[in-house]
Design an enzyme around this catalytic site. Structure first.
Site, PDB file in Angstrom:
ATOM      1  N   LYS A  54      15.019 -72.220 -58.646  1.00 47.52           N
ATOM      2  CA  LYS A  54      15.273 -73.529 -59.247  1.00 47.52           C
ATOM      3  C   LYS A  54      16.613 -73.568 -59.990  1.00 47.52           C
ATOM      4  O   LYS A  54      17.218 -72.524 -60.261  1.00 47.52           O
ATOM      5  CB  LYS A  54      14.111 -73.877 -60.191  1.00 47.52           C
ATOM      6  CG  LYS A  54      12.772 -74.021 -59.452  1.00 47.52           C
ATOM      7  CD  LYS A  54      11.664 -74.506 -60.395  1.00 47.52           C
ATOM      8  CE  LYS A  54      10.346 -74.642 -59.658  1.00 47.52           C
ATOM      9  NZ  LYS A  54       9.269 -75.183 -60.538  1.00 47.52           N
ATOM     10  N   TYR A 106       8.156 -83.366 -54.755  1.00 50.32           N
ATOM     11  CA  TYR A 106       7.108 -83.265 -55.789  1.00 50.32           C
ATOM     12  C   TYR A 106       6.214 -84.505 -55.849  1.00 50.32           C
ATOM     13  O   TYR A 106       5.561 -84.745 -56.861  1.00 50.32           O
ATOM     14  CB  TYR A 106       7.745 -83.004 -57.152  1.00 50.32           C
ATOM     15  CG  TYR A 106       8.179 -81.556 -57.336  1.00 50.32           C
ATOM     16  CD1 TYR A 106       7.246 -80.532 -57.464  1.00 50.32           C
ATOM     17  CD2 TYR A 106       9.526 -81.209 -57.364  1.00 50.32           C
ATOM     18  CE1 TYR A 106       7.624 -79.215 -57.617  1.00 50.32           C
ATOM     19  CE2 TYR A 106       9.921 -79.877 -57.517  1.00 50.32           C
ATOM     20  CZ  TYR A 106       8.960 -78.887 -57.650  1.00 50.32           C
ATOM     21  OH  TYR A 106       9.331 -77.575 -57.795  1.00 50.32           O
ATOM     22  N   PHE A 156       4.903 -85.324 -66.475  1.00 57.07           N
ATOM     23  CA  PHE A 156       6.144 -84.558 -66.403  1.00 57.07           C
ATOM     24  C   PHE A 156       7.003 -84.881 -65.176  1.00 57.07           C
ATOM     25  O   PHE A 156       8.090 -84.336 -65.015  1.00 57.07           O
ATOM     26  CB  PHE A 156       5.851 -83.052 -66.457  1.00 57.07           C
ATOM     27  CG  PHE A 156       4.934 -82.535 -65.360  1.00 57.07           C
ATOM     28  CD1 PHE A 156       5.430 -82.257 -64.092  1.00 57.07           C
ATOM     29  CD2 PHE A 156       3.587 -82.321 -65.605  1.00 57.07           C
ATOM     30  CE1 PHE A 156       4.608 -81.774 -63.088  1.00 57.07           C
ATOM     31  CE2 PHE A 156       2.741 -81.833 -64.597  1.00 57.07           C
ATOM     32  CZ  PHE A 156       3.261 -81.565 -63.340  1.00 57.07           C
ATOM     33  N   ARG A 190       2.403 -65.816 -55.352  1.00 54.67           N
ATOM     34  CA  ARG A 190       2.005 -66.430 -56.635  1.00 54.67           C
ATOM     35  C   ARG A 190       1.813 -65.347 -57.709  1.00 54.67           C
ATOM     36  O   ARG A 190       2.142 -65.561 -58.871  1.00 54.67           O
ATOM     37  CB  ARG A 190       0.719 -67.247 -56.482  1.00 54.67           C
ATOM     38  CG  ARG A 190       0.780 -68.393 -55.466  1.00 54.67           C
ATOM     39  CD  ARG A 190       1.384 -69.657 -55.961  1.00 54.67           C
ATOM     40  NE  ARG A 190       0.762 -70.211 -57.141  1.00 54.67           N
ATOM     41  CZ  ARG A 190       1.105 -71.396 -57.661  1.00 54.67           C
ATOM     42  NH1 ARG A 190       2.046 -72.138 -57.095  1.00 54.67           N
ATOM     43  NH2 ARG A 190       0.525 -71.847 -58.739  1.00 54.67           N
ATOM     44  N   THR A 235       2.619 -70.677 -64.254  1.00 53.98           N
ATOM     45  CA  THR A 235       3.555 -71.813 -64.336  1.00 53.98           C
ATOM     46  C   THR A 235       4.328 -71.786 -65.641  1.00 53.98           C
ATOM     47  O   THR A 235       5.549 -72.003 -65.665  1.00 53.98           O
ATOM     48  CB  THR A 235       2.762 -73.140 -64.228  1.00 53.98           C
ATOM     49  OG1 THR A 235       1.952 -73.102 -63.058  1.00 53.98           O
ATOM     50  CG2 THR A 235       3.705 -74.332 -64.170  1.00 53.98           C
ATOM     51  N   ASN A 266      11.194 -73.210 -64.763  1.00 54.00           N
ATOM     52  CA  ASN A 266      10.455 -71.954 -64.641  1.00 54.00           C
ATOM     53  C   ASN A 266      10.915 -71.092 -63.460  1.00 54.00           C
ATOM     54  O   ASN A 266      10.125 -70.375 -62.859  1.00 54.00           O
ATOM     55  CB  ASN A 266       8.943 -72.210 -64.636  1.00 54.00           C
ATOM     56  CG  ASN A 266       8.494 -73.071 -63.490  1.00 54.00           C
ATOM     57  OD1 ASN A 266       9.310 -73.501 -62.681  1.00 54.00           O
ATOM     58  ND2 ASN A 266       7.203 -73.321 -63.397  1.00 54.00           N
ATOM     59  N   HIS A 272       9.808 -71.731 -57.420  1.00 55.09           N
ATOM     60  CA  HIS A 272       8.653 -72.421 -56.844  1.00 55.09           C
ATOM     61  C   HIS A 272       7.952 -71.462 -55.900  1.00 55.09           C
ATOM     62  O   HIS A 272       8.604 -70.640 -55.260  1.00 55.09           O
ATOM     63  CB  HIS A 272       9.129 -73.653 -56.058  1.00 55.09           C
ATOM     64  CG  HIS A 272       8.050 -74.278 -55.227  1.00 55.09           C
ATOM     65  ND1 HIS A 272       7.117 -75.127 -55.767  1.00 55.09           N
ATOM     66  CD2 HIS A 272       7.729 -74.141 -53.912  1.00 55.09           C
ATOM     67  CE1 HIS A 272       6.266 -75.507 -54.809  1.00 55.09           C
ATOM     68  NE2 HIS A 272       6.620 -74.920 -53.678  1.00 55.09           N
TER      69      HIS A 272
HETATM   70  N1  UDP Z   1       5.771 -78.645 -64.583  1.00 55.95           N
HETATM   71  C1  UDP Z   1       6.245 -79.221 -65.743  1.00 55.95           C
HETATM   72  N2  UDP Z   1       5.359 -79.434 -66.781  1.00 55.95           N
HETATM   73  C2  UDP Z   1       4.046 -79.100 -66.696  1.00 55.95           C
HETATM   74  C3  UDP Z   1       3.562 -78.534 -65.501  1.00 55.95           C
HETATM   75  C4  UDP Z   1       4.446 -78.309 -64.467  1.00 55.95           C
HETATM   76  O1  UDP Z   1       7.426 -79.529 -65.861  1.00 55.95           O
HETATM   77  O2  UDP Z   1       3.290 -79.324 -67.664  1.00 55.95           O
HETATM   78  C5  UDP Z   1       6.706 -78.411 -63.462  1.00 55.95           C
HETATM   79  C6  UDP Z   1       7.054 -76.930 -63.280  1.00 55.95           C
HETATM   80  O3  UDP Z   1       8.423 -76.834 -62.894  1.00 55.95           O
HETATM   81  C7  UDP Z   1       6.116 -76.533 -62.158  1.00 55.95           C
HETATM   82  C8  UDP Z   1       6.103 -77.810 -61.305  1.00 55.95           C
HETATM   83  O4  UDP Z   1       6.125 -78.864 -62.255  1.00 55.95           O
HETATM   84  O5  UDP Z   1       6.565 -75.401 -61.459  1.00 55.95           O
HETATM   85  C9  UDP Z   1       4.920 -77.964 -60.385  1.00 55.95           C
HETATM   86  O6  UDP Z   1       3.743 -77.844 -61.157  1.00 55.95           O
HETATM   87  P1  UDP Z   1       2.483 -76.999 -60.634  1.00 55.95           P
HETATM   88  O7  UDP Z   1       1.348 -77.310 -61.537  1.00 55.95           O
HETATM   89  O8  UDP Z   1       2.323 -77.230 -59.162  1.00 55.95           O
HETATM   90  O9  UDP Z   1       2.926 -75.484 -60.932  1.00 55.95           O
HETATM   91  P2  UDP Z   1       3.369 -74.289 -59.974  1.00 55.95           P
HETATM   92  O10 UDP Z   1       2.530 -74.368 -58.737  1.00 55.95           O
HETATM   93  O11 UDP Z   1       4.850 -74.477 -59.694  1.00 55.95           O
HETATM   94  O12 UDP Z   1       3.119 -73.039 -60.785  1.00 55.95           O
END
Ligand code: UDP
Length: 139
Positions: A11, A51, A59, A87, A93, A114, A117
């Protein structure tokens, strides 16, 4: 059922912070093979589409702005049990909750920025890989 491919992005935060090389090294050291790789930048429109599943989450707007704020690296990766193993490699996350040694623990800034992805299912890995790569770009 587990298949052998996943999709990842490094990212904008991790790219800006100079972590592309270290993250790719962690990924290949963990046994993933690179099938496709691209350095590119999302527009707000393409980030919004990627997304879209989160469009009703609070968010979403900030996430789209962040994901289109600078270049990213996109990749398709191959390994047995790819989705689950990747993962595990990237961690939770929220990097504050990620285990030591995970990519997010080492390189992420926040729950939004974070670092990486990782696809959450075989179906999404296929959809996300197709979003970035043609068949001719996979080796
Ligand atoms: N995200 C965020 N705030 C939150 C949760 C998620 O900004 O409270 C962002 C973060 O960059 C995350 C992405 O949205 O990686 C997608 O969220 P998801 O729950 O799918 O998490 P991931 O699968 O990436 O761990």
């Amino acid at each position: 059922m587990s298949t052998n491919r996943t999709f990842t992005m490094i990212k904008p935060d991790a790219v800006a912070n100079g972590h592309i090389g270290a993250i790719i090294n962690d990924i290949t050291a963990a046994g993933f093979r690179i099938i496709a790789l691209k350095y590119t930048k999302l527009t707000a429109e393409t980030a919004g589409k990627f997304y879209e599943v989160h469009k009703d989450r609070p968010f979403y707007g900030n996430l789209v702005t962040f994901m289109s704020s600078g270049p990213i690296v996109a990749a398709i990766l191959e390994k047995d049990n790819a989705i689950e193993d990747f993962r595990k490699l990237i961690g939770a996350t929220n990097p504050a909750q990620a285990e030591d040694g995970t990519i997010r623990k080492k390189y992420a800034e926040s729950i939004e920025a974070n670092a990486v992805h990782g696809s959450d299912s075989d179906e999404n890995a296929a959809i996300e890989g197709d979003f970035f790569f043609t068949a001719a770009e996979r080796f």
